[in-house]
Design an enzyme around this catalytic site. Sequence first.
Site, PDB file in Angstrom:
ATOM      1  CB  SER A  40      -1.175  -0.204   0.943  1.00  0.00           C
ATOM      2  OG  SER A  40      -1.650   0.751   1.328  1.00  0.00           O
ATOM      3  CG  HIS A  69      -4.099  -1.111  -0.389  1.00  0.00           C
ATOM      4  ND1 HIS A  69      -3.794  -0.945   0.760  1.00  0.00           N
ATOM      5  CD2 HIS A  69      -4.409  -2.044  -0.477  1.00  0.00           C
ATOM      6  CE1 HIS A  69      -3.959  -2.275   1.729  1.00  0.00           C
ATOM      7  NE2 HIS A  69      -4.473  -3.252   0.830  1.00  0.00           N
ATOM      8  CG  ASP A  96      -5.337  -6.008   2.910  1.00  0.00           C
ATOM      9  OD1 ASP A  96      -5.570  -6.769   3.124  1.00  0.00           O
ATOM     10  OD2 ASP A  96      -4.521  -5.633   1.668  1.00  0.00           O
TER      11      ASP A  96
END
Length: 190
Positions: A14, A41, A134
């Site tokens: 991310s 992301h 995540d």
Amino acid sequence: MAIAARNAVVLAGSSGAIAALGRILPKLPVRADTAFIVLMHLPEHDPGTWPEGLRRRSPVPVVEAADRAPASGRHLHAAPAGYHLLVEADGTFALSLDARESYVRPSADVLLDSAADCWRERLCAVILSGANGDGARALPRVHNHGGHIIVQEPEDAAFRAMPEAAIATVAVDRVVAADRIAGEVIAWLP
């Protein structure tokens, strides 16, 4: 039609992970038996330009992962923005608009869960810089299937949350700086 690769390497990140990918991708080999899959992301309505940035960095040809397409070797498959990316039992991709997980879609947890079920011990999961946890939820599944887990050193990551969550969740195989990740992946490949 191409067939799914025997091995897979999933790189998930991310915030800050684009810089890490810039240090990893140029060193990855093109292999007929290995699919490389990158999940970032991204804003949900990303215009689809991020695969072009990967193409400039990667010797492995970059394609955007498409629904029902095989996760084939000799390619780096980029997860599209706005969809969860899953891998079916036959090694083909599926795209989903299911609810966000860990506030994101695509989610590394969703991809890694399905990739672990598909490739089992022939999966290498790489967790990079990111501002949330995540990916960590799925790592026990990767581990329990005999997969290999590499995590970017939190001190080397622009954002430590993803690497720290991974390390706190499961016994990972390697924790290294981004400069060393490609070498670790190559050493893992059969």
